[in-house]
Design a protein around this motif. Structure first.
Motif, PDB file in Angstrom:
ATOM      1  N   GLU A   8     -22.707 -12.480  -8.146  1.00  0.00           N
ATOM      2  CA  GLU A   8     -21.575 -13.300  -8.553  1.00  0.00           C
ATOM      3  C   GLU A   8     -20.522 -12.458  -9.276  1.00  0.00           C
ATOM      4  OE1 GLU A   8     -23.255 -16.384 -10.877  1.00  0.00           O
ATOM      5  OE2 GLU A   8     -23.921 -17.580  -9.158  1.00  0.00           O
ATOM      6  N   ILE A   9     -20.971 -11.525 -10.106  1.00  0.00           N
ATOM      7  CA  ILE A   9     -20.031 -10.645 -10.807  1.00  0.00           C
ATOM      8  C   ILE A   9     -19.243  -9.803  -9.808  1.00  0.00           C
ATOM      9  CG2 ILE A   9     -19.837  -8.672 -12.370  1.00  0.00           C
ATOM     10  CD1 ILE A   9     -20.401 -11.295 -13.784  1.00  0.00           C
ATOM     11  N   VAL A  10     -19.949  -9.283  -8.813  1.00  0.00           N
ATOM     12  CA  VAL A  10     -19.275  -8.466  -7.795  1.00  0.00           C
ATOM     13  C   VAL A  10     -18.257  -9.309  -7.028  1.00  0.00           C
ATOM     14  CG1 VAL A  10     -19.616  -7.183  -5.644  1.00  0.00           C
ATOM     15  CG2 VAL A  10     -21.174  -6.835  -7.564  1.00  0.00           C
ATOM     16  N   MET A  11     -18.628 -10.530  -6.651  1.00  0.00           N
ATOM     17  CA  MET A  11     -17.717 -11.392  -5.902  1.00  0.00           C
ATOM     18  C   MET A  11     -16.497 -11.763  -6.739  1.00  0.00           C
ATOM     19  SD  MET A  11     -18.987 -11.554  -2.965  1.00  0.00           S
ATOM     20  CE  MET A  11     -17.861 -12.762  -2.307  1.00  0.00           C
ATOM     21  N   ILE A  12     -16.705 -11.999  -8.037  1.00  0.00           N
ATOM     22  CA  ILE A  12     -15.573 -12.313  -8.920  1.00  0.00           C
ATOM     23  C   ILE A  12     -14.636 -11.105  -9.002  1.00  0.00           C
ATOM     24  CG2 ILE A  12     -14.907 -12.793 -11.303  1.00  0.00           C
ATOM     25  CD1 ILE A  12     -17.440 -14.500 -11.519  1.00  0.00           C
ATOM     26  N   ALA A  13     -15.225  -9.910  -9.120  1.00  0.00           N
ATOM     27  CA  ALA A  13     -14.405  -8.697  -9.194  1.00  0.00           C
ATOM     28  C   ALA A  13     -13.607  -8.492  -7.911  1.00  0.00           C
ATOM     29  CB  ALA A  13     -15.297  -7.484  -9.464  1.00  0.00           C
ATOM     30  N   VAL A  16     -10.740 -10.995  -7.880  1.00  0.00           N
ATOM     31  CA  VAL A  16      -9.668 -10.569  -8.782  1.00  0.00           C
ATOM     32  C   VAL A  16      -8.855  -9.442  -8.159  1.00  0.00           C
ATOM     33  CG1 VAL A  16      -9.173  -9.478 -11.008  1.00  0.00           C
ATOM     34  CG2 VAL A  16     -10.835 -11.342 -10.869  1.00  0.00           C
ATOM     35  N   ALA A  17      -9.545  -8.499  -7.513  1.00  0.00           N
ATOM     36  CA  ALA A  17      -8.851  -7.374  -6.886  1.00  0.00           C
ATOM     37  C   ALA A  17      -7.906  -7.845  -5.784  1.00  0.00           C
ATOM     38  CB  ALA A  17      -9.875  -6.384  -6.319  1.00  0.00           C
ATOM     39  N   PHE A  18      -8.308  -8.898  -5.033  1.00  0.00           N
ATOM     40  CA  PHE A  18      -7.453  -9.410  -3.970  1.00  0.00           C
ATOM     41  C   PHE A  18      -6.333 -10.297  -4.517  1.00  0.00           C
ATOM     42  CE2 PHE A  18     -10.878  -8.128  -1.124  1.00  0.00           C
ATOM     43  CZ  PHE A  18     -10.161  -7.725   0.000  1.00  0.00           C
ATOM     44  N   LEU A  19      -6.599 -11.040  -5.576  1.00  0.00           N
ATOM     45  CA  LEU A  19      -5.620 -11.986  -6.096  1.00  0.00           C
ATOM     46  C   LEU A  19      -4.592 -11.338  -7.019  1.00  0.00           C
ATOM     47  CD1 LEU A  19      -7.880 -15.079  -6.891  1.00  0.00           C
ATOM     48  CD2 LEU A  19      -6.252 -14.816  -5.012  1.00  0.00           C
ATOM     49  N   PHE A  20      -4.921 -10.191  -7.597  1.00  0.00           N
ATOM     50  CA  PHE A  20      -3.986  -9.563  -8.541  1.00  0.00           C
ATOM     51  C   PHE A  20      -2.652  -9.196  -7.890  1.00  0.00           C
ATOM     52  CE2 PHE A  20      -2.265  -5.822 -10.734  1.00  0.00           C
ATOM     53  CZ  PHE A  20      -2.035  -6.381 -11.990  1.00  0.00           C
ATOM     54  N   PRO A  21      -2.640  -8.596  -6.681  1.00  0.00           N
ATOM     55  CA  PRO A  21      -1.329  -8.329  -6.057  1.00  0.00           C
ATOM     56  C   PRO A  21      -0.520  -9.604  -5.798  1.00  0.00           C
ATOM     57  CG  PRO A  21      -3.064  -7.058  -4.987  1.00  0.00           C
ATOM     58  CD  PRO A  21      -3.740  -8.034  -5.890  1.00  0.00           C
TER      59      PRO A  21
END
Length: 270
Positions: A8-13, A16-21
């Motif tokens: 779950e932590i990996v999926m959240i990360a 976040v990486a995809f949504l930040f841009p």
């Protein structure tokens, strides 16, 4: 439990990486130059929509949206009509001819279209279609047809033959059986075909630049490219133009995204 927690932590990360841009793009488009210089990553306070009005006018996005919409919609109609008909023949006719044609379509997927850019340009030029909607529609229909036929063929092979056979026993022709019985069952894969081809055609930059450059019929990516080069120092204006250019196809994708997975899974199951 620990493994699930780490996953779950990996999926959240990853999310976040995809949504930040996306967050940065929208956030900067709602800021004035002063806010961008002070705190580029903070939320807009207060948000301003002036950048969108200025970007719409400066980039001439109205005509570009019309051009992109016409080219995309007509190309999709042609791809769905031709691709579904061709796939129905390839999926139902068990012969060497059908197999050979299917292999040719697969080669059309494997071979990059850039190998034929010069001959294709000369062909379109000889037809007098450079700088026209018709030239782009012809190009996209030919380029994307192998991929469309591939998707439809896999899905149709998974459908029971009895549907069309029952209609033919009742006196329907092959054409009637396809249009009245088989095609309505292709809704999931048609959604997949529609969204994948629409994203490709709408976002394509190189082909419209070559075929439509200077014609007055430029599509959204070409207009946004010219706009970004002109206003590169005004980040809020640039990002507002990018949001306006991407918004229509994002809305279409979100509306039809469930059909993408459903279409693929149904075809693979077959």
């Amino acid at each position: 439990m620990r493994r699930t927690f780490l996953l779950e932590i990996v999926m959240i990360a990853v999310a976040v990486a995809f949504l930040f841009p996306v967050y940065s793009l929208v956030s900067l488009s709602l800021k004035d130059p002063g806010q961008i210089s002070r705190s580029p990553l903070a939320l807009p306070d207060p948000p301003t929509f002036d950048n969108y009005g200025s970007a719409w006018s400066a980039a001439a996005l109205g005509p570009s949206l019309v051009n992109s919409t016409v080219i995309t919609v007509v190309s999709l109609v042609a791809l769905i009509a031709l691709g579904s008909f061709a796939a129905y023949f390839l999926a139902r006719v068990q012969s060497r001819l059908g197999y050979g044609l299917y292999i040719l379509f697969l080669l059309g997927i494997v071979l990059p279209f850039q190998l034929g850019m010069i001959p294709l340009y000369e062909l379109v030029s000889d037809l007098g279609l450079i700088g026209t909607h018709a030239g782009m529609i012809l190009f996209y229909t030919g380029i994307q047809l192998p991929f469309t036929v591939f998707l439809y063929t896999g899905f149709i092979r998974a459908l029971p033959r009895e549907y069309a056979s029952a209609a033919q026993i009742d006196g329907a022709s092959h054409l009637t059986a396809f249009t009245r019985v088989v095609f309505p069952l292709l809704r999931p894969i048609t959604g997949t075909v529609l969204i994948l081809n629409a994203v490709f055609i709408w976002n394509d930059f190189f082909t419209p630049l070559v075929y439509l450059g200077g014609s007055g019929f430029e599509t959204v990516p070409v207009s946004v490219f010219a706009f970004v080069g002109q206003y590169v120092s005004d980040h809020g204006l640039v990002f507002a133009g990018l949001v306006l250019g991407a918004l229509p196809i994002v809305v279409v994708f979100l509306a039809l995204q469930r059909y993408v997975i459903k279409g693929f899974s149904s075809g693979l199951k077959g």
